[in-house]
Structure formats: C-alpha cells, structure tokens
Scaffold this active site. Structure first.
Site, PDB file in Angstrom:
ATOM      1  N   HIS A 175     -46.551  -2.809   4.967  1.00  0.00           N
ATOM      2  CA  HIS A 175     -47.179  -1.476   4.920  1.00  0.00           C
ATOM      3  C   HIS A 175     -46.816  -0.716   6.197  1.00  0.00           C
ATOM      4  O   HIS A 175     -46.840  -1.315   7.274  1.00  0.00           O
ATOM      5  CB  HIS A 175     -48.698  -1.610   4.831  1.00  0.00           C
ATOM      6  CG  HIS A 175     -49.388  -0.279   4.958  1.00  0.00           C
ATOM      7  ND1 HIS A 175     -49.400   0.641   3.932  1.00  0.00           N
ATOM      8  CD2 HIS A 175     -50.031   0.305   6.012  1.00  0.00           C
ATOM      9  CE1 HIS A 175     -50.053   1.721   4.328  1.00  0.00           C
ATOM     10  NE2 HIS A 175     -50.441   1.555   5.591  1.00  0.00           N
ATOM     11  N   GLU A 201       0.850  -1.195   0.000  1.00  0.00           N
ATOM     12  CA  GLU A 201       0.000   0.000   0.000  1.00  0.00           C
ATOM     13  C   GLU A 201       0.888   1.248   0.000  1.00  0.00           C
ATOM     14  O   GLU A 201       1.744   1.408   0.859  1.00  0.00           O
ATOM     15  CB  GLU A 201      -0.937   0.002   1.213  1.00  0.00           C
ATOM     16  CG  GLU A 201      -1.761   1.264   1.380  1.00  0.00           C
ATOM     17  CD  GLU A 201      -2.575   1.654   0.143  1.00  0.00           C
ATOM     18  OE1 GLU A 201      -3.370   0.842  -0.338  1.00  0.00           O
ATOM     19  OE2 GLU A 201      -2.386   2.786  -0.369  1.00  0.00           O
ATOM     20  N   GLY A 231      -7.083   0.934   2.990  1.00  0.00           N
ATOM     21  CA  GLY A 231      -8.528   0.981   2.712  1.00  0.00           C
ATOM     22  C   GLY A 231      -8.861   1.740   1.449  1.00  0.00           C
ATOM     23  O   GLY A 231      -9.982   1.650   0.951  1.00  0.00           O
ATOM     24  N   GLY A 232      -7.907   2.546   0.940  1.00  0.00           N
ATOM     25  CA  GLY A 232      -8.094   3.193  -0.363  1.00  0.00           C
ATOM     26  C   GLY A 232      -9.154   4.278  -0.381  1.00  0.00           C
ATOM     27  O   GLY A 232      -9.490   4.888   0.644  1.00  0.00           O
ATOM     28  N   THR A 233      -9.697   4.506  -1.560  1.00  0.00           N
ATOM     29  CA  THR A 233     -10.592   5.639  -1.814  1.00  0.00           C
ATOM     30  C   THR A 233     -11.863   5.576  -0.973  1.00  0.00           C
ATOM     31  O   THR A 233     -12.246   6.560  -0.329  1.00  0.00           O
ATOM     32  CB  THR A 233     -10.988   5.651  -3.309  1.00  0.00           C
ATOM     33  OG1 THR A 233      -9.811   5.553  -4.103  1.00  0.00           O
ATOM     34  CG2 THR A 233     -11.749   6.912  -3.661  1.00  0.00           C
ATOM     35  N   CYS A 234     -12.542   4.446  -1.000  1.00  0.00           N
ATOM     36  CA  CYS A 234     -13.855   4.361  -0.347  1.00  0.00           C
ATOM     37  C   CYS A 234     -13.747   4.721   1.131  1.00  0.00           C
ATOM     38  O   CYS A 234     -14.530   5.502   1.654  1.00  0.00           O
ATOM     39  CB  CYS A 234     -14.414   2.948  -0.514  1.00  0.00           C
ATOM     40  SG  CYS A 234     -16.038   2.762   0.216  1.00  0.00           S
TER      41      CYS A 234
END
Ligand SMILES: Cc1cc2nc3c(=O)[nH]c(=O)nc-3n(C[C@H](O)[C@H](O)[C@H](O)COP(=O)(O)OP(=O)(O)OC[C@H]3O[C@@H](n4cnc5c(N)ncnc54)[C@H](O)[C@@H]3O)c2cc1C
Length: 461
Positions: A444, A33, A38-41
């Site tokens: 409902h 990394e 964890g990157g972009t998200c």
C-alpha cells in the site's frame, strides 16, 4: 563460398542473442545486417518512441504543474532539437551497444549488407556467398504504405523518418488510430502540435474491447487530439497554391466537404514483413498471403534447417515476442528444452499516458469462448494511488474461468497499467487459480494492491 555452421539474417530482437548463443556454443556463425544494428526497436521503434513519450510527459506535467501546487513562472515550451538529441543519444547507445557486442563476440563474423537466399543453405551478401546447414531469419518489418490515391505526390512520414524531425509540425495528420498512431498522436499534441487522427473504422484500437478503446479516445480527446472516425476513401493531396506544404486528406468518396487540412502527414496503418526481396523462393521457403514466413510451433519454416524469428513470422509484433522466439529456438536446439510458441500468452502495452497493459483474452474473446466467465472491474477513481497521483482516468478489469478458476485475461488502462498487469501475467503462466493473487498481500499504496480486491468482487460476465 565460405562455410559456416550457422547464419543469422538481421540484427533485430532475436538475431543478436541467437547469433551470440550459437557462437558461444562453439558454432562458426555469421550474422548479416543491411540497415542499423539493433533493428526497429532500437532505432525507429520502442526505444526512441518511449524516450519521446517521456519528453512529452514532462511537458504535460510541467503545463499542469499548478494542479499539484507547483508554480512555474513563465510559459512551458518544448525544444524539439533537444528532444531529438536526447532520443538520439539513448537510441544511439543501444545501437552502438548491439554493434560492439556482435563485433566483439568470438566465433561470430558480422557482415554489413543485404542478405539474400541463393538456395536453401546459401545466402549471398554483396560479393560473398555464405553456406550453412542452419539459417535463422530475423529480418523484421517496415511501415506498410497503403495504396491511397495521391500519396505519391506527398512527402509523408512513417515511424522511420519521423525520427529525424527536430521541429514542431504545426498540424500533424495521422492516418491510423491504432497502437503506433496513438502514441505519436499524444506525444506530438503534448509537444504542442495540433493533431488529427484519421481512422477508417468506427473506433480506435479495434482489437480492444469497446470500454478500453473509448477510454483511450476520451483521454486523448481531453488533451485536444481530434479524431475523424469512419473515414472512407482516404486520399491525401498537396494543396497546389501553398508552398508551405499544406496537406489535405479527403475522408469520403462522395462528400467533398469532409476533409482535414494539416502541415504534415504520418502513415501508421500497420506493418509489412521484410520478406519480399529475400530470395525466399530460391530457398523454397513458404510465406502466407501477406508475406509472413510460415513457421511451426518451434519456429521452423517448411525448409528443414531454416527458422524464422520475430515480426517476419507473423506470430507477434513486439520486442518481447521476438526475443521469446529466440528463447524457444535456442532452448530446442541447444538446451534440450522443449519450449513451444503455443506456450506463449498474448501480452502487450499501449504506451499512451496513462498506459494500457493487456494480457490474454479480451472481454469479447472470453464471451466468444463459450466458457463460464467471471469478470471483475474497478475504475481508477477507486484506486488510492491513482487519486493521489492525480491520474484517475481508466480502469482495471480481469476475466476468470468460473470452472477452472484460472485467469483468462486482463486489461489495465490507467496509472502504471503496463507494469501492474504483470502480476496477473505471472499467475497465468503459473496456471494457478485466481485465489492465489486474491489472498496475496500487496504493498500500500499501489495500483497493484487493488487487484486482490477486484478479484474478491467477481461477477458473472
Ligand atoms: C513506432 C514503433 C514503436 C514500437 N514500440 C514497441 C514497444 O513499445 N514495445 C514492443 O514490444 N514493440 C514495439 N514495437 C515493435 C518492435 O519494434 C518490433 O516488434 C521488434 O523490433 C521486433 O522486431 P524483429 O526482431 O522482428 O526485427 P527488427 O527489429 O525489425 O529488425 C530486423 C533487422 O533486420 C534487418 N534486415 C532486414 N532485411 C535484411 C536482409 N535481407 N539482410 C540483412 N538484414 C536485414 C533490418 O535492417 C533490421 O535491422 C514498435 C514498433 C514501432 C514501429
């Protein structure tokens, strides 16, 4: 040179699951990394934006509390430092969670640095050379920076550095009227900024049907977001005499009066894959003209033993598509399960409020498909739950193949549209006829309860 069984480059939405699954199956695995775990998200995308969307919604509800008979004594204001702190905490927990998960996995070595191919089976990270017969690329993407004249002289924002903002921009100009730009537009308007969205096309979210994009436009306009559509020759500049960082965005090549003035500029005009500096040429891995790595139906590149997952392969631009890429690769490689990219049905959300949930074909695509198509449509004004909640903007629509009775696609723009759409998604995966939902009894009062009703009122498209 250290030999591994498998190397994963990038810890986005596919990489960590891939790496831990490989390690768990007994393979000596490395994961690399270069930025935040964890990157972009996790760090600059879904998670932080949705926490900020939630703060903005709270402000909106508070401002409109009187409509519900709720009295707030005094004015409603937003403390951007607290909004940011909440976002940092939630996003930070996910980031730390990914790091701890990876570092705590047996058989998995974590490298922090930039990974670059040296050959088809060798990757350099810093001074280390790693070799493996199986390499998985999950390097994701970044904000595309368009070649607008004048941009070099301006401090502009992207989805990354806007995450550092702990103040309220007085007037945020957003270039790009698509998914990312629109989420920020409504969010900052609700925080209290003036917001202008500049879009080159004649409508926002071009990929959607006109009724969908018009609804989103109307919702945002009603809240005070301004739109400048059909903007050609966009050129931003900084007003020289103003120390206060006043930005002017010129919208037309010929007409000097057409410009927008604001305090801050956000670029939201698309994403580019992080494939430029990856040494792909040394490995012989092919990319398309936009830099996306070419893959087959099982996400393999043209080089045997190398797979590309997530946004970098151009087959999806979402967290759920990246994770599904992992599922496809892992199923084929480790579980003897012949899953395919072509089994995936397009689905995504637009997280403005009320949100859009989309699955399968648009109305335009259904028309172009040459099939015999039926359409059902119901405005949210005729959905009891939406009326009770005081949020009646939007509609739901569904497209059905009249011959096979299979559902081709749906768009639900309105209260809980991002959740409600899944009842249609699941029936599409089941390849069951629409009559299965039409005869189902739903709770409902919910938005979903009107899906069977809508399916009972289909008409030819
Ligand atoms: C503002 C915004 C909002 C979004 N909202 C949503 C949403 O609501 N829902 C949704 O589904 N999607 C959303 N997305 C898209 C989503 O974030 C991405 O599709 C998702 O993160 C998948 O990315 P990925 O797995 O391909 O890689 P990424 O998450 O981009 O991660 C790639 C990782 O690889 C690392 N890396 C890159 N190059 C190298 C290298 N050479 N060596 C080592 N590491 C490297 C990067 O540092 C990064 O950590 C959003 C995106 C943005 C920008």
């Amino acid at each position: 040179m250290t030999k591994y069984d498998a190397i994963v480059i990038g810890t986005g939405q596919a990489g960590p699951s891939m790496a831990t699954k490989l390690a768990g199956s007994g393979m000596k695995t490395a994961i690399i990394e270069s930025g935040k775990f964890g990157g972009t998200c996790v760090n600059d995308g879904c998670i932080p934006t949705k926490t900020m969307v939630a703060s903005a919604r709270a402000a909106h509800i508070a401002r409109n509390a009187a409509e519900y008979g709720v009295v707030i004594d005094g004015s409603v204001s937003v403390d951007m430092k607290l909004v940011k702190a909440r976002k940092d905490e939630i996003s930070g927990k996910s980031n730390k969670g990914v790091e701890q998960w990876l570092k705590g996995t047996d058989n998995l070595t974590v490298f922090e640095g930039k990974g670059r191919f040296e050959s088809h089976n060798t990757v350099r990270v810093g001074d280390e050379l790693l070799q493996a017969d199986k390499i998985f690329i999950n390097v994701g993407g970044r904000a595309f920076i368009p070649p607008f004249p004048g941009l070099d002289n301006i401090d502009y924002l992207t989805n990354e550095n806007i995450m550092d903002i702990d103040f309220l921009p007085e007037h945020l100009i957003i270039i790009g009227g698509s998914y990312i730009g629109l989420e920020f537009a409504q969010m900052f308007r609700r925080f209290g900024s003036k917001v202008t969205v500049v879009e080159m096309a004649s409508n926002i979210i071009q990929r959607e049907d006109e009724d969908v994009s018009n609804t989103v436009l109307q919702v945002l306009e009603k809240e005070g977001v301004k739109f400048r559509l059909n903007s050609e020759c966009i050129s931003p500049e900084k007003q020289p005499e103003k120390e206060g960082n006043e930005i002017i965005v010129k919208l037309h090549c010929s007409d000097e009066s057409k410009e927008v003035r604001g305090s801050h500029l956000l670029l939201a005009v698309g994403r580019s894959p992080n494939t430029k500096d990856l040494g792909l040429e040394k490995a012989g891995i092919e990319v398309d003209e936009r830099g996306f790595i070419k893959v087959d139906d099982q996400l393999q590149t043209n080089v045997p033993g190398v797979w590309a997952l997530g946004d970098c392969n151009g087959q999806g631009a979402f967290t759920h598509t990246s994770y599904n890429d992992y599922e496809i690769v892992a199923a084929n490689l480790l579980d003897d399960d012949n899953r395919r990219l072509s089994d995936r049905i397009v689905t995504y959300g637009l997280f403005v409020d009320p949100p859009l949930g989309r699955v399968g074909m648009t109305e335009n695509q259904a028309r172009e498909s040459g099939r015999n198509v039926l359409i059902g449509k119901r405005p949210m004004t005729r959905v009891g739950r939406a009326v009770e909640q005081g949020q009646t903007e939007g509609f739901m629509k569904v497209l059905v193949d009249a011959d096979s009775k299979e559902i081709l696609g749906a768009a639900i723009i309105g209260l809980n549209g991002d959740e409600v759409v899944h009842s249609i998604t699941d029936i599409m995966y089941a390849k069951a006829p629409y009559t299965v939902i039409q005869r189902a009894v739903h709770i409902h009062p919910t938005v979903s309860e009107l899906i069977p009703t809508m399916l009972g009122e289909l008409k030819p498209l």
